[in-house]
Motif scaffolding. Structure first.
Motif, PDB file in Angstrom:
ATOM      1  N   MET A 159       0.844  -1.186   0.000  1.00 11.56           N
ATOM      2  CA  MET A 159       0.000   0.000   0.000  1.00 11.56           C
ATOM      3  C   MET A 159       0.884   1.243   0.000  1.00 11.56           C
ATOM      4  SD  MET A 159      -1.547  -0.384   3.846  1.00 11.56           S
ATOM      5  CE  MET A 159      -0.491  -0.598   5.282  1.00 11.56           C
ATOM      6  N   VAL A 160       0.297   2.356  -0.440  1.00 12.10           N
ATOM      7  CA  VAL A 160       1.030   3.612  -0.566  1.00 12.10           C
ATOM      8  C   VAL A 160       0.194   4.721   0.070  1.00 12.10           C
ATOM      9  CG1 VAL A 160       2.018   5.307  -2.156  1.00 12.10           C
ATOM     10  CG2 VAL A 160       2.121   2.858  -2.710  1.00 12.10           C
ATOM     11  N   TYR A 161       0.816   5.514   0.960  1.00 10.89           N
ATOM     12  CA  TYR A 161       0.114   6.617   1.615  1.00 10.89           C
ATOM     13  C   TYR A 161       0.743   7.944   1.212  1.00 10.89           C
ATOM     14  CZ  TYR A 161      -1.774   9.683   5.217  1.00 10.89           C
ATOM     15  OH  TYR A 161      -2.408  10.721   5.870  1.00 10.89           O
ATOM     16  N   ASN A 162      -0.085   8.843   0.679  1.00 14.11           N
ATOM     17  CA  ASN A 162       0.381  10.175   0.291  1.00 14.11           C
ATOM     18  C   ASN A 162       0.272  11.113   1.492  1.00 14.11           C
ATOM     19  OD1 ASN A 162       1.045  12.592  -0.866  1.00 14.11           O
ATOM     20  ND2 ASN A 162      -0.584  12.616  -2.385  1.00 14.11           N
ATOM     21  N   TYR A 163       1.422  11.526   2.041  1.00 14.33           N
ATOM     22  CA  TYR A 163       1.405  12.395   3.219  1.00 14.33           C
ATOM     23  C   TYR A 163       1.722  13.852   2.893  1.00 14.33           C
ATOM     24  CZ  TYR A 163       6.581  12.113   3.391  1.00 14.33           C
ATOM     25  OH  TYR A 163       7.934  12.195   3.115  1.00 14.33           O
ATOM     26  N   HIS A 164       1.768  14.179   1.610  1.00 13.59           N
ATOM     27  CA  HIS A 164       2.216  15.496   1.165  1.00 13.59           C
ATOM     28  C   HIS A 164       1.117  16.172   0.350  1.00 13.59           C
ATOM     29  CE1 HIS A 164       5.025  18.296  -1.018  1.00 13.59           C
ATOM     30  NE2 HIS A 164       5.585  18.317   0.177  1.00 13.59           N
ATOM     31  N   PRO A 165       1.024  17.521   0.349  1.00  8.78           N
ATOM     32  CA  PRO A 165      -0.043  18.187  -0.406  1.00  8.78           C
ATOM     33  C   PRO A 165      -0.006  17.948  -1.913  1.00  8.78           C
ATOM     34  CG  PRO A 165       0.903  19.685   1.222  1.00  8.78           C
ATOM     35  CD  PRO A 165       1.784  18.470   1.196  1.00  8.78           C
ATOM     36  N   THR A 166       1.144  17.557  -2.448  1.00 13.04           N
ATOM     37  CA  THR A 166       1.263  17.357  -3.900  1.00 13.04           C
ATOM     38  C   THR A 166       0.652  16.028  -4.327  1.00 13.04           C
ATOM     39  OG1 THR A 166       3.330  18.606  -3.852  1.00 13.04           O
ATOM     40  CG2 THR A 166       2.869  17.336  -5.838  1.00 13.04           C
ATOM     41  N   LEU A 167      -0.115  16.050  -5.405  1.00 11.63           N
ATOM     42  CA  LEU A 167      -0.698  14.825  -5.954  1.00 11.63           C
ATOM     43  C   LEU A 167       0.385  13.892  -6.478  1.00 11.63           C
ATOM     44  CD1 LEU A 167      -3.579  16.369  -8.132  1.00 11.63           C
ATOM     45  CD2 LEU A 167      -3.812  15.312  -5.884  1.00 11.63           C
ATOM     46  N   ILE A 168       0.025  12.610  -6.603  1.00 11.10           N
ATOM     47  CA  ILE A 168       0.906  11.650  -7.251  1.00 11.10           C
ATOM     48  C   ILE A 168       0.060  10.676  -8.053  1.00 11.10           C
ATOM     49  CG2 ILE A 168       0.920  10.036  -5.287  1.00 11.10           C
ATOM     50  CD1 ILE A 168       3.941   9.546  -5.978  1.00 11.10           C
ATOM     51  N   HIS A 169       0.594  10.212  -9.183  1.00 12.60           N
ATOM     52  CA  HIS A 169      -0.043   9.159  -9.970  1.00 12.60           C
ATOM     53  C   HIS A 169       0.654   7.838  -9.664  1.00 12.60           C
ATOM     54  CE1 HIS A 169      -1.442  12.328 -13.113  1.00 12.60           C
ATOM     55  NE2 HIS A 169      -2.366  12.113 -12.199  1.00 12.60           N
ATOM     56  N   ILE A 170      -0.132   6.797  -9.410  1.00 13.61           N
ATOM     57  CA  ILE A 170       0.422   5.505  -9.010  1.00 13.61           C
ATOM     58  C   ILE A 170      -0.140   4.393  -9.884  1.00 13.61           C
ATOM     59  CG2 ILE A 170       0.585   3.811  -7.131  1.00 13.61           C
ATOM     60  CD1 ILE A 170       0.488   6.086  -5.161  1.00 13.61           C
ATOM     61  N   GLY A 171       0.732   3.448 -10.235  1.00 11.50           N
ATOM     62  CA  GLY A 171       0.303   2.261 -10.938  1.00 11.50           C
ATOM     63  C   GLY A 171       0.310   2.407 -12.445  1.00 11.50           C
ATOM     64  N   SER A 172       0.127   1.283 -13.108  1.00 10.10           N
ATOM     65  CA  SER A 172       0.124   1.272 -14.566  1.00 10.10           C
ATOM     66  C   SER A 172      -1.008   2.109 -15.135  1.00 10.10           C
ATOM     67  CB  SER A 172      -0.002  -0.172 -15.058  1.00 10.10           C
ATOM     68  OG  SER A 172      -1.121  -0.812 -14.453  1.00 10.10           O
ATOM     69  N   GLU A 173      -2.081   2.271 -14.364  1.00  4.31           N
ATOM     70  CA  GLU A 173      -3.235   3.040 -14.829  1.00  4.31           C
ATOM     71  C   GLU A 173      -3.190   4.503 -14.392  1.00  4.31           C
ATOM     72  OE1 GLU A 173      -4.429   1.322 -10.802  1.00  4.31           O
ATOM     73  OE2 GLU A 173      -2.962   1.018 -12.381  1.00  4.31           O
ATOM     74  N   LYS A 174      -2.101   4.890 -13.678  1.00 11.61           N
ATOM     75  CA  LYS A 174      -1.890   6.269 -13.226  1.00 11.61           C
ATOM     76  C   LYS A 174      -3.045   6.787 -12.362  1.00 11.61           C
ATOM     77  CE  LYS A 174       1.193   7.670 -16.991  1.00 11.61           C
ATOM     78  NZ  LYS A 174       1.496   8.693 -18.018  1.00 11.61           N
ATOM     79  N   THR A 175      -3.405   6.025 -11.353  1.00 12.89           N
ATOM     80  CA  THR A 175      -4.442   6.455 -10.421  1.00 12.89           C
ATOM     81  C   THR A 175      -3.957   7.662  -9.630  1.00 12.89           C
ATOM     82  OG1 THR A 175      -5.289   4.191 -10.200  1.00 12.89           O
ATOM     83  CG2 THR A 175      -5.885   5.753  -8.468  1.00 12.89           C
ATOM     84  N   LYS A 176      -4.800   8.691  -9.553  1.00 12.20           N
ATOM     85  CA  LYS A 176      -4.447   9.916  -8.827  1.00 12.20           C
ATOM     86  C   LYS A 176      -4.691   9.714  -7.333  1.00 12.20           C
ATOM     87  CE  LYS A 176      -7.240  13.451  -8.892  1.00 12.20           C
ATOM     88  NZ  LYS A 176      -8.019  14.620  -9.362  1.00 12.20           N
ATOM     89  N   ILE A 177      -3.642   9.919  -6.535  1.00  9.00           N
ATOM     90  CA  ILE A 177      -3.738   9.784  -5.084  1.00  9.00           C
ATOM     91  C   ILE A 177      -3.458  11.146  -4.453  1.00  9.00           C
ATOM     92  CG2 ILE A 177      -2.916   8.561  -3.043  1.00  9.00           C
ATOM     93  CD1 ILE A 177      -4.299   6.792  -5.125  1.00  9.00           C
ATOM     94  N   GLU A 178      -4.401  11.627  -3.659  1.00 11.86           N
ATOM     95  CA  GLU A 178      -4.292  12.933  -3.022  1.00 11.86           C
ATOM     96  C   GLU A 178      -3.717  12.811  -1.613  1.00 11.86           C
ATOM     97  OE1 GLU A 178      -8.158  14.682  -3.096  1.00 11.86           O
ATOM     98  OE2 GLU A 178      -8.297  14.677  -5.290  1.00 11.86           O
ATOM     99  N   GLU A 179      -3.394  13.945  -1.023  1.00 11.26           N
ATOM    100  CA  GLU A 179      -2.910  13.964   0.355  1.00 11.26           C
ATOM    101  C   GLU A 179      -3.911  13.276   1.276  1.00 11.26           C
ATOM    102  OE1 GLU A 179      -1.267  17.153   3.710  1.00 11.26           O
ATOM    103  OE2 GLU A 179      -2.498  17.843   2.025  1.00 11.26           O
ATOM    104  N   SER A 180      -3.396  12.482   2.219  1.00  9.42           N
ATOM    105  CA  SER A 180      -4.184  11.751   3.215  1.00  9.42           C
ATOM    106  C   SER A 180      -4.938  10.569   2.633  1.00  9.42           C
ATOM    107  CB  SER A 180      -5.175  12.676   3.939  1.00  9.42           C
ATOM    108  OG  SER A 180      -4.502  13.712   4.600  1.00  9.42           O
ATOM    109  N   GLN A 181      -4.590  10.146   1.420  1.00  8.54           N
ATOM    110  CA  GLN A 181      -5.215   8.968   0.840  1.00  8.54           C
ATOM    111  C   GLN A 181      -4.240   7.793   0.810  1.00  8.54           C
ATOM    112  OE1 GLN A 181      -6.850  10.239  -2.995  1.00  8.54           O
ATOM    113  NE2 GLN A 181      -8.876  10.386  -2.048  1.00  8.54           N
ATOM    114  N   LEU A 182      -4.803   6.594   0.996  1.00  8.20           N
ATOM    115  CA  LEU A 182      -4.046   5.354   0.991  1.00  8.20           C
ATOM    116  C   LEU A 182      -4.464   4.519  -0.214  1.00  8.20           C
ATOM    117  CD1 LEU A 182      -2.108   3.490   2.770  1.00  8.20           C
ATOM    118  CD2 LEU A 182      -4.225   2.418   3.573  1.00  8.20           C
ATOM    119  N   ALA A 183      -3.503   4.128  -1.034  1.00  6.52           N
ATOM    120  CA  ALA A 183      -3.760   3.281  -2.197  1.00  6.52           C
ATOM    121  C   ALA A 183      -3.388   1.847  -1.862  1.00  6.52           C
ATOM    122  CB  ALA A 183      -2.957   3.767  -3.399  1.00  6.52           C
ATOM    123  N   ILE A 184      -4.321   0.923  -2.038  1.00  8.07           N
ATOM    124  CA  ILE A 184      -4.072  -0.502  -1.842  1.00  8.07           C
ATOM    125  C   ILE A 184      -3.682  -1.092  -3.194  1.00  8.07           C
ATOM    126  CG2 ILE A 184      -4.971  -2.665  -0.938  1.00  8.07           C
ATOM    127  CD1 ILE A 184      -4.842  -0.298   1.051  1.00  8.07           C
TER     128      ILE A 184
END
Length: 320
Positions: free
Chosen positions: A204-229
């Protein structure tokens, strides 16, 4: 025919807020709702970032644990650790404390005297990692690790840096020892990086920073305070900075925690600070704590007094 895109991010969870310890606010994505356990990870708390005025800082006065590990990672500010086995340490920015509670311990995590007296910023994390049944009653162990002993990996293009707290990236291996295979990474990127995570691990990946990030082959957008499984499908996971810098110099830096571990696959019975395999184990833990088997830490009443005064000052100032 084009191949079907593999979806590596299977779920996105937004943290909820709640009070913990002596009254500090946390953002908690795990456990959350029906997502109660990500074997072997039991809990992820994001502490802060918060600014305390003089006299306002609070921590977690004396409390017990048995059957798992607590991992504290400090980004800003200072926390002081005391426990019933005589250990004492001051965690400063960049420090990691990996505490194996094992058979049982009383410990306290309090703001340093300097932070309490003068105020200042605090930012960090606490993660709970389960132990297999064979290790739940081992002797407690403490690994207090300063930042100079935690290695960093840097990508060839210099746009990605990864603090390797547990596990390994490339030829960089962590110095911290874990009871089960664990990856704990602080990944920071202003570009694109592909990270290989062992297929046998849940991740899993947790975004702890205000900047967005794209994760995975499908480039899912993960925002601050969100956890990607994640379900990696055995393929490297792509991390891509998602926001442009305002000065046109490139991408803003994204910062995430990457947590992965080999599932233990055992029944879990938990009650507050105790995580065992059966309800009978929980009853035994409560009895042992009540009869003093976990020990005590001198100065408990003073730590409670400081906590009560800090809460009164913060409440009096109209702060949450």
């Amino acid at each position: 025919m084009a191949s079907k895109l593999i979806k590596q991010v299977t779920r996105v969870i937004t943290s909820h807020r709640q009070r913990e310890g002596g009254g500090f606010m946390v953002r908690r994505p795990l456990p959350s709702g029906d997502f109660t356990y990500a074997d072997p990870f039991l809990m992820l708390d994001h502490l802060g970032p918060v600014h305390y005025e003089p006299g306002e800082a609070v921590g977690a006065p004396d409390h017990p644990h048995r059957g798992f590990e607590t991992v504290t990672y400090i980004l800003d500010g200072e926390f002081e650790h005391h426990d019933s086995h005589g250990n004492h340490g001051l965690l400063k920015p960049g420090w990691v404390q990996w505490m194996t509670a094992g058979s049982g311990v009383i410990h306290s995590e309090m703001p340093s005297d300097d932070l309490l007296k003068n105020g200042g910023n605090f930012h960090g994390f606490q993660i709970w990692v389960n132990l297999p049944a064979k290790d739940k009653m081992i002797r407690p162990r403490y690994q207090d690790v300063p930042p100079e002993d935690i290695p960093w990996f840097e990508s060839e293009d210099k746009k990605t840096k990864i603090k390797v707290i547990a596990g390994e990236v490339g030829d960089v291996k962590a110095t911290i020892d874990t009871h089960t295979p664990i990856y704990f990474l602080d990944l920071r990127t202003s570009g694109t990086f592909k990270l290989k995570i062992p297929e046998c691990m849940e991740a899993m990946v947790y975004n702890y920073h205000p900047t967005l990030i794209h994760i995975g082959s499908e480039k899912t957008k993960i925002e601050e305070s969100q956890l990607a499984i994640l379900d990696t499908h055995g393929e490297p996971v792509t991390f891509e900075a998602a926001e442009d810098a305002e000065d046109g110099s490139g991408k803003k830096e994204s910062r995430v925690l990457v947590l992965a571990g080999s599932p233990i696959g055992e029944k879990v019975s938990r009650y507050g600070p105790f995580v065992m395999n059966t309800q009978e184990d929980i009853y035994k833990a409560i009895a042992d704590m009540q009869n003093g088997s976990f020990g005590v830490i001198p100065g408990s009443s003073e730590r409670m007094r400081k906590t009560d005064e800090a809460n009164k000052k913060r409440t009096g100032a109209g702060k949450e």
